[in-house]
Design a protein around this motif. Structure first.
Motif, short mmCIF file in Angstrom:
data_model
loop_
_atom_site.label_atom_id
_atom_site.label_comp_id
_atom_site.label_asym_id
_atom_site.label_seq_id
_atom_site.Cartn_x
_atom_site.Cartn_y
_atom_site.Cartn_z
N ARG A 214 0.83 -1.20 0.00
CA ARG A 214 0.00 0.00 0.00
C ARG A 214 0.86 1.26 0.00
O ARG A 214 0.61 2.20 -0.74
CB ARG A 214 -0.93 0.00 1.22
CG ARG A 214 -1.75 1.26 1.39
CD ARG A 214 -2.73 1.46 0.25
NE ARG A 214 -3.70 0.37 0.21
CZ ARG A 214 -4.57 0.20 -0.78
NH1 ARG A 214 -4.55 1.03 -1.82
NH2 ARG A 214 -5.42 -0.81 -0.77
N ILE A 215 1.91 1.26 0.83
CA ILE A 215 2.81 2.41 0.88
C ILE A 215 3.53 2.57 -0.46
O ILE A 215 3.69 3.69 -0.96
CB ILE A 215 3.82 2.25 2.04
CG1 ILE A 215 3.10 2.32 3.38
CG2 ILE A 215 4.91 3.31 1.97
CD1 ILE A 215 3.98 1.99 4.57
N ALA A 216 3.97 1.46 -1.05
CA ALA A 216 4.66 1.52 -2.35
C ALA A 216 3.72 2.05 -3.43
O ALA A 216 4.12 2.89 -4.25
CB ALA A 216 5.17 0.14 -2.72
N TRP A 217 2.47 1.58 -3.42
CA TRP A 217 1.51 2.06 -4.41
C TRP A 217 1.26 3.55 -4.25
O TRP A 217 1.22 4.29 -5.25
CB TRP A 217 0.20 1.29 -4.29
CG TRP A 217 -0.88 1.88 -5.15
CD1 TRP A 217 -1.95 2.61 -4.74
CD2 TRP A 217 -0.95 1.83 -6.58
NE1 TRP A 217 -2.70 3.03 -5.82
CE2 TRP A 217 -2.11 2.56 -6.96
CE3 TRP A 217 -0.16 1.25 -7.56
CZ2 TRP A 217 -2.48 2.70 -8.29
CZ3 TRP A 217 -0.53 1.40 -8.90
CH2 TRP A 217 -1.69 2.12 -9.25
N ASP A 218 1.09 4.02 -3.03
CA ASP A 218 0.86 5.44 -2.79
C ASP A 218 2.05 6.27 -3.28
O ASP A 218 1.87 7.35 -3.85
CB ASP A 218 0.63 5.70 -1.30
CG ASP A 218 -0.71 5.16 -0.82
OD1 ASP A 218 -1.58 4.88 -1.67
OD2 ASP A 218 -0.90 5.04 0.42
N LEU A 219 3.28 5.75 -3.08
CA LEU A 219 4.47 6.45 -3.56
C LEU A 219 4.48 6.52 -5.08
O LEU A 219 4.70 7.60 -5.66
CB LEU A 219 5.72 5.74 -3.06
CG LEU A 219 7.06 6.22 -3.65
CD1 LEU A 219 7.32 7.68 -3.29
CD2 LEU A 219 8.21 5.33 -3.19
N LEU A 220 4.25 5.39 -5.74
CA LEU A 220 4.25 5.37 -7.21
C LEU A 220 3.15 6.26 -7.77
O LEU A 220 3.37 7.01 -8.74
CB LEU A 220 4.05 3.93 -7.71
CG LEU A 220 5.20 2.96 -7.44
CD1 LEU A 220 4.78 1.54 -7.78
CD2 LEU A 220 6.44 3.34 -8.23
N ASN A 221 1.98 6.22 -7.16
CA ASN A 221 0.86 7.04 -7.62
C ASN A 221 1.15 8.52 -7.43
O ASN A 221 0.82 9.36 -8.29
CB ASN A 221 -0.41 6.64 -6.87
CG ASN A 221 -1.66 7.21 -7.49
OD1 ASN A 221 -1.86 7.13 -8.69
ND2 ASN A 221 -2.51 7.80 -6.67
N SER A 222 1.80 8.87 -6.30
CA SER A 222 2.15 10.26 -6.05
C SER A 222 3.16 10.78 -7.07
O SER A 222 3.02 11.89 -7.59
CB SER A 222 2.73 10.39 -4.63
OG SER A 222 3.22 11.70 -4.40
N LEU A 223 4.15 9.97 -7.37
CA LEU A 223 5.16 10.38 -8.36
C LEU A 223 4.56 10.57 -9.74
O LEU A 223 4.83 11.57 -10.41
CB LEU A 223 6.28 9.33 -8.41
CG LEU A 223 7.20 9.23 -7.18
CD1 LEU A 223 8.11 8.01 -7.29
CD2 LEU A 223 8.03 10.50 -7.02
N THR A 224 3.73 9.61 -10.17
CA THR A 224 3.13 9.73 -11.50
C THR A 224 2.15 10.91 -11.58
O THR A 224 2.03 11.57 -12.61
CB THR A 224 2.40 8.43 -11.89
OG1 THR A 224 1.48 8.06 -10.86
CG2 THR A 224 3.38 7.29 -12.09
N SER A 225 1.46 11.19 -10.46
CA SER A 225 0.53 12.32 -10.44
C SER A 225 1.26 13.63 -10.58
O SER A 225 0.68 14.64 -11.03
CB SER A 225 -0.28 12.31 -9.13
OG SER A 225 -1.09 11.15 -9.04
N ARG A 226 2.54 13.66 -10.21
CA ARG A 226 3.37 14.86 -10.36
C ARG A 226 4.08 14.90 -11.71
O ARG A 226 4.94 15.74 -11.94
CB ARG A 226 4.40 14.91 -9.24
CG ARG A 226 3.79 15.25 -7.89
CD ARG A 226 4.61 14.77 -6.72
NE ARG A 226 6.05 15.02 -6.86
CZ ARG A 226 6.99 14.42 -6.14
NH1 ARG A 226 6.63 13.49 -5.24
NH2 ARG A 226 8.25 14.71 -6.31
N GLY A 227 3.71 13.96 -12.59
CA GLY A 227 4.28 13.97 -13.93
C GLY A 227 5.60 13.23 -14.06
O GLY A 227 6.28 13.34 -15.08
#
Length: 312
Positions: A214-227
């Motif tokens: 879950r933490i890894a997914w949130d990190l990946l999603n946060s990075l992609t959301s920032r482009g």
């Protein structure tokens, strides 16, 4: 009890998406502990043990089971509780399990039942209890808290493992190339994360770690959301399979279903034994599989990935 013992072999053949089956047991009190059924080879009444000369640890002897000699670990003593007296052992049980290509039998007071749940119902331990403990997760069931032990940490304390990568793998060329790359590691066991991190950083890699899927997914999603293109940002993601909140299979499936990160190179690793790992790795679309922990095997996966990228 016979139903539990008879069903372990059948249940260890099953695997599901974010699904977890816990074998519940007790040690010196009524507190219930859990172990992933997929780690369990069998459960049996404790036989007569063969003593180990000059035994100085929680290893209480050896059991001869189906033609194999298996060390027996008093799990209660291993986690700092009272050991089970030799006179009580034949009323106790052995949970024969496989971790990191090693077979051991855990001596426990009582085996209760198998509980079917989901990884998203399993929570990480509260941060307030600190890191100096053998808990990897907790689970509330019927108003009681079930503790899931960090067996990797217990075994690492008993059998310390080297994290050094051999010189023929960690060459000067590899170390120079590795400086350009960043790896994401995901594991709920602090000892497993530290082992991997030390090995990878010795190659010159930058390492980011996450405690569960879950933490890894949130990190990946946060990075992609920032482009940020995570397929360029990370050389690869190396993830444990069994983790609280979100397991590695589910994490990999979600990565593959998200077009922003679907090409991220993913390697799954686990202390679980069994042929189902290979088929599940393919099913969820992971790029590779590692049985943990071997520093040279881990480093070789990274080196091969660097070489593939360099070749293109």
């Amino acid at each position: 009890m016979s139903g539990i013992l008879d069903s372990v072999n059948l249940r260890t053949q099953m695997v599901g998406q974010n699904r977890l089956e816990l074998l519940l047991f007790a040690l010196e009190s009524e507190q219930q502990y859990g172990i992933n059924v997929f780690k369990v080879r069998e459960v049996l009444q404790c036989p007569q043990l063969t003593e180990v000369p000059r035994q100085t640890s929680a290893i209480k002897g050896m059991a001869h089971i189906r033609g194999e000699t298996i060390p027996v670990l008093d799990l209660s003593e291993a986690i700092g509780r009272s050991s089970i007296p030799a006179t009580d052992r034949q009323r106790c049980f052995l949970v024969v399990a496989e971790y990191n290509k090693r077979t051991l039998a855990f001596l426990v007071r009582k085996v209760d039942r198998i509980l079917n749940t989901q990884w998203d119902q399993i929570m990480a331990p509260p941060t307030e209890i600190g890191v100096e403990n053998y808990l990897t997760a907790v689970f509330e069931h019927d108003g009681k808290l079930i503790e899931i032990l960090d067996v990797e940490q217990i075994l690492a304390d008993l059998y310390p493992m080297s994290t050094e990568v051999s010189a023929d793998v960690a060459t000067d060329r590899v170390k120079e190339q590795a400086k350009q790359h960043h790896v994401l590691i995901v594991d709920d066991s602090s000892v497993a994360r530290n082992q991997m991190q030390r090995s990878l950083e010795s190659l010159g890699l930058k390492v980011t770690s996450a405690n569960n899927g879950r933490i890894a997914w949130d990190l990946l999603n946060s990075l992609t959301s920032r482009g940020i293109d995570v397929t360029e940002y990370f050389l690869m993601m190396i993830s444990d399979i069994e983790m609280p909140e979100m397991d590695g299979y589910t994490l990999t499936s979600m990565v593959r279903e998200d077009e922003r990160m679907s090409d991220l190179f993913v390697v799954l690793h686990t202390s679980l034994s069994g042929g189902f790992n290979v088929s599940m790795v393919k099913k969820v679309g992971a790029d590779g599989f590692l049985a943990k922990f071997n520093p040279n095997e881990l480093a070789s996966v990274v080196v091969n990935r660097i070489d593939d990228i360099s070749a293109h």
